[in-house]
Motif scaffolding. Structure first.
Motif, PDB file in Angstrom:
ATOM      1  N   MET A  52     -71.658  47.222 105.035  1.00 59.22           N
ATOM      2  CA  MET A  52     -72.606  47.313 103.922  1.00 59.22           C
ATOM      3  C   MET A  52     -73.868  48.084 104.340  1.00 59.22           C
ATOM      4  O   MET A  52     -74.370  48.934 103.606  1.00 59.22           O
ATOM      5  CB  MET A  52     -72.986  45.908 103.464  1.00 59.22           C
ATOM      6  CG  MET A  52     -73.893  45.883 102.233  1.00 59.22           C
ATOM      7  SD  MET A  52     -74.412  44.221 101.804  1.00 59.22           S
ATOM      8  CE  MET A  52     -75.533  43.865 103.149  1.00 59.22           C
ATOM      9  N   ARG A  53     -74.360  47.796 105.560  1.00 58.45           N
ATOM     10  CA  ARG A  53     -75.568  48.478 106.042  1.00 58.45           C
ATOM     11  C   ARG A  53     -75.335  49.975 106.214  1.00 58.45           C
ATOM     12  O   ARG A  53     -76.265  50.766 106.109  1.00 58.45           O
ATOM     13  CB  ARG A  53     -75.978  47.893 107.391  1.00 58.45           C
ATOM     14  CG  ARG A  53     -76.409  46.434 107.326  1.00 58.45           C
ATOM     15  CD  ARG A  53     -77.866  46.324 107.041  1.00 58.45           C
ATOM     16  NE  ARG A  53     -78.323  44.938 107.122  1.00 58.45           N
ATOM     17  CZ  ARG A  53     -79.596  44.585 107.036  1.00 58.45           C
ATOM     18  NH1 ARG A  53     -80.528  45.521 106.876  1.00 58.45           N
ATOM     19  NH2 ARG A  53     -79.950  43.327 107.100  1.00 58.45           N
ATOM     20  N   CYS A  54     -74.103  50.352 106.534  1.00 58.58           N
ATOM     21  CA  CYS A  54     -73.789  51.757 106.806  1.00 58.58           C
ATOM     22  C   CYS A  54     -73.306  52.506 105.568  1.00 58.58           C
ATOM     23  O   CYS A  54     -72.942  53.682 105.664  1.00 58.58           O
ATOM     24  CB  CYS A  54     -72.724  51.850 107.899  1.00 58.58           C
ATOM     25  SG  CYS A  54     -73.269  51.242 109.503  1.00 58.58           S
ATOM     26  N   THR A  55     -73.268  51.849 104.420  1.00 59.60           N
ATOM     27  CA  THR A  55     -72.780  52.475 103.197  1.00 59.60           C
ATOM     28  C   THR A  55     -73.921  53.181 102.463  1.00 59.60           C
ATOM     29  O   THR A  55     -74.914  52.561 102.098  1.00 59.60           O
ATOM     30  CB  THR A  55     -72.129  51.424 102.270  1.00 59.60           C
ATOM     31  OG1 THR A  55     -71.045  50.807 102.958  1.00 59.60           O
ATOM     32  CG2 THR A  55     -71.613  52.079 101.000  1.00 59.60           C
ATOM     33  N   ASP A  58     -72.991  58.861 100.015  1.00 60.91           N
ATOM     34  CA  ASP A  58     -71.855  59.719 100.346  1.00 60.91           C
ATOM     35  C   ASP A  58     -70.732  58.960 101.052  1.00 60.91           C
ATOM     36  O   ASP A  58     -69.792  59.565 101.558  1.00 60.91           O
ATOM     37  CB  ASP A  58     -72.320  60.900 101.197  1.00 60.91           C
ATOM     38  CG  ASP A  58     -73.029  60.450 102.475  1.00 60.91           C
ATOM     39  OD1 ASP A  58     -73.323  59.241 102.606  1.00 60.91           O
ATOM     40  OD2 ASP A  58     -73.293  61.312 103.337  1.00 60.91           O
ATOM     41  N   GLY A  59     -70.825  57.643 101.102  1.00 57.47           N
ATOM     42  CA  GLY A  59     -69.764  56.864 101.734  1.00 57.47           C
ATOM     43  C   GLY A  59     -70.267  56.056 102.922  1.00 57.47           C
ATOM     44  O   GLY A  59     -71.472  55.854 103.081  1.00 57.47           O
ATOM     45  N   VAL A  60     -69.328  55.587 103.733  1.00 58.35           N
ATOM     46  CA  VAL A  60     -69.685  54.777 104.905  1.00 58.35           C
ATOM     47  C   VAL A  60     -69.940  55.712 106.085  1.00 58.35           C
ATOM     48  O   VAL A  60     -69.059  56.477 106.489  1.00 58.35           O
ATOM     49  CB  VAL A  60     -68.557  53.787 105.250  1.00 58.35           C
ATOM     50  CG1 VAL A  60     -68.919  52.973 106.495  1.00 58.35           C
ATOM     51  CG2 VAL A  60     -68.289  52.853 104.072  1.00 58.35           C
ATOM     52  N   VAL A  89     -67.132  52.170 111.954  1.00 57.99           N
ATOM     53  CA  VAL A  89     -67.191  51.279 110.789  1.00 57.99           C
ATOM     54  C   VAL A  89     -66.475  51.869 109.579  1.00 57.99           C
ATOM     55  O   VAL A  89     -65.963  51.115 108.745  1.00 57.99           O
ATOM     56  CB  VAL A  89     -68.642  50.912 110.423  1.00 57.99           C
ATOM     57  CG1 VAL A  89     -69.256  49.995 111.464  1.00 57.99           C
ATOM     58  CG2 VAL A  89     -69.495  52.135 110.216  1.00 57.99           C
ATOM     59  N   SER A  90     -66.421  53.190 109.465  1.00 59.18           N
ATOM     60  CA  SER A  90     -65.729  53.776 108.304  1.00 59.18           C
ATOM     61  C   SER A  90     -64.246  53.420 108.324  1.00 59.18           C
ATOM     62  O   SER A  90     -63.644  53.188 107.268  1.00 59.18           O
ATOM     63  CB  SER A  90     -65.916  55.302 108.274  1.00 59.18           C
ATOM     64  OG  SER A  90     -65.329  55.903 109.411  1.00 59.18           O
ATOM     65  N   LYS A  91     -63.651  53.369 109.512  1.00 61.45           N
ATOM     66  CA  LYS A  91     -62.239  52.983 109.612  1.00 61.45           C
ATOM     67  C   LYS A  91     -62.078  51.509 109.244  1.00 61.45           C
ATOM     68  O   LYS A  91     -61.099  51.130 108.579  1.00 61.45           O
ATOM     69  CB  LYS A  91     -61.725  53.233 111.025  1.00 61.45           C
ATOM     70  CG  LYS A  91     -60.240  52.915 111.186  1.00 61.45           C
ATOM     71  CD  LYS A  91     -59.714  53.314 112.548  1.00 61.45           C
ATOM     72  CE  LYS A  91     -58.230  52.974 112.678  1.00 61.45           C
ATOM     73  NZ  LYS A  91     -57.680  53.370 113.987  1.00 61.45           N
ATOM     74  N   LEU A  92     -63.023  50.684 109.663  1.00 61.24           N
ATOM     75  CA  LEU A  92     -62.963  49.268 109.296  1.00 61.24           C
ATOM     76  C   LEU A  92     -63.077  49.091 107.787  1.00 61.24           C
ATOM     77  O   LEU A  92     -62.400  48.248 107.190  1.00 61.24           O
ATOM     78  CB  LEU A  92     -64.080  48.495 110.004  1.00 61.24           C
ATOM     79  CG  LEU A  92     -63.943  48.381 111.530  1.00 61.24           C
ATOM     80  CD1 LEU A  92     -65.220  47.807 112.134  1.00 61.24           C
ATOM     81  CD2 LEU A  92     -62.752  47.510 111.890  1.00 61.24           C
ATOM     82  N   ALA A  93     -63.953  49.875 107.173  1.00 56.78           N
ATOM     83  CA  ALA A  93     -64.149  49.760 105.727  1.00 56.78           C
ATOM     84  C   ALA A  93     -62.850  50.050 104.968  1.00 56.78           C
ATOM     85  O   ALA A  93     -62.585  49.449 103.919  1.00 56.78           O
ATOM     86  CB  ALA A  93     -65.246  50.719 105.282  1.00 56.78           C
TER      87      ALA A  93
END
Length: 277
Positions: A52-55, A58-60, A89-93
């Motif tokens: 959430m913090r990294c979103t 333009d995305g994560v 984190v984008s892969k986790l998302a």
């Protein structure tokens, strides 16, 4: 020290270690579930918070990489619980193993609270099965951090958070913990945080500054010694909840119940999160 900006070019690293020994099946003091379930929920919740913090619009954005190492799920073994090992984190998302509908209380605007439904992400399952090969898990974390520092020499120092209910069964974990804490990026040494879980209702002790504050418990003293001395930045966060904290306090909580574990993980991750660009 501990003030490097975290960006996509200069990301940060979290490594979570989770004890999966048989004793983690016992109910956690202050909670309704086993220690294994409460610990898994706490880390899954933290992964969701990082996403959430990294979103952004333009995305994560990959401000952080995350590794979760479980130890004791199989006798004498430790392994990464996230596919790919240490992952952005984008892969986790994009890849939770599932989401669950859960309820939480939020302010209702009139001084009370109201229950609302939300999606809870799950990236790994709780396990409580065998022994406690903590040395093996720390060695895996050490290898990951050595590689990380080689690739990211100016990064915010990696943060290791270890959740356990006690005794290592594959030797003394102190030497490898000390080896991790002696490594460094240009911004400081990696930090090791140890959360010592409880099945007892006796008083927890958060961020002690001396072994003399601890009971005569050899495992507590071992975990105290292998916990980092808190940098000033983290003392300033922790003092909001723990006014007795002082210089020399360690990133350790003894006899943690559910409330202390959640506070501990929050403070342990807040320093790096606050350094995002």
């Amino acid at each position: 020290m501990y003030d490097a900006e975290i960006s996509r070019r200069n990301p940060g690293l979290f490594i979570f270690l989770i004890d999966q020994s048989r004793s983690m099946i016992r109910k956690m003091a202050g909670g309704n579930e086993s220690k294994a379930k409460e610990a898994a929920d706490a880390i899954n919740r933290q992964i969701g918070e990082l996403i959430m913090r990294c979103t952004k619009n333009d995305g994560v954005r990959d401000y952080f990489y995350v590794g979760v190492i479980g130890y004791g799920g199989e006798k004498g073994k430790a392994s990464y619980l996230l596919e790919g090992g240490v992952v952005p984190v984008s892969k986790l998302a994009d890849n939770p193993i599932r989401t669950e509908k859960r309820m939480m209380k939020v302010p209702d605007g009139s001084g009370g609270t109201v229950d609302v439904e939300y999606e809870f992400g799950v990236w790994f399952e709780p396990v409580a099965n065998s022994d406690t090969p903590m040395v093996r898990a720390l060695n895996m974390a050490k290898e990951a951090i050595e590689s990380w520092i080689n690739d990211h020499p100016s990064s915010y120092p990696p943060v290791v958070i270890n959740i356990t209910d006690g005794q290592s069964t594959d030797g003394d974990p102190y030497p490898v913990a000390q080896s991790i804490m002696s490594m460094e990026t240009e911004d400081g040494n990696p930090l090791i945080w140890n959360c010592h879980l409880s099945t007892e209702n006796s008083a927890p002790l958060s961020f002690p500054y001396s072994e003399n504050q601890l009971p005569n418990d050899m495992y507590a003293r071992s975990l105290f010694r292998m916990s980092s001395v808190l940098p000033t930045k983290y003392i300033n966060y922790a003092i909001e909840t723990f006014p007795e904290i002082k210089d020399g306090s360690r990133s350790y909580v003894f006899n943690a119940q559910l409330e202390q574990m959640i506070e501990f993980i929050d403070i342990g991750t807040r320093g790096a999160i606050s350094s995002m660009e």
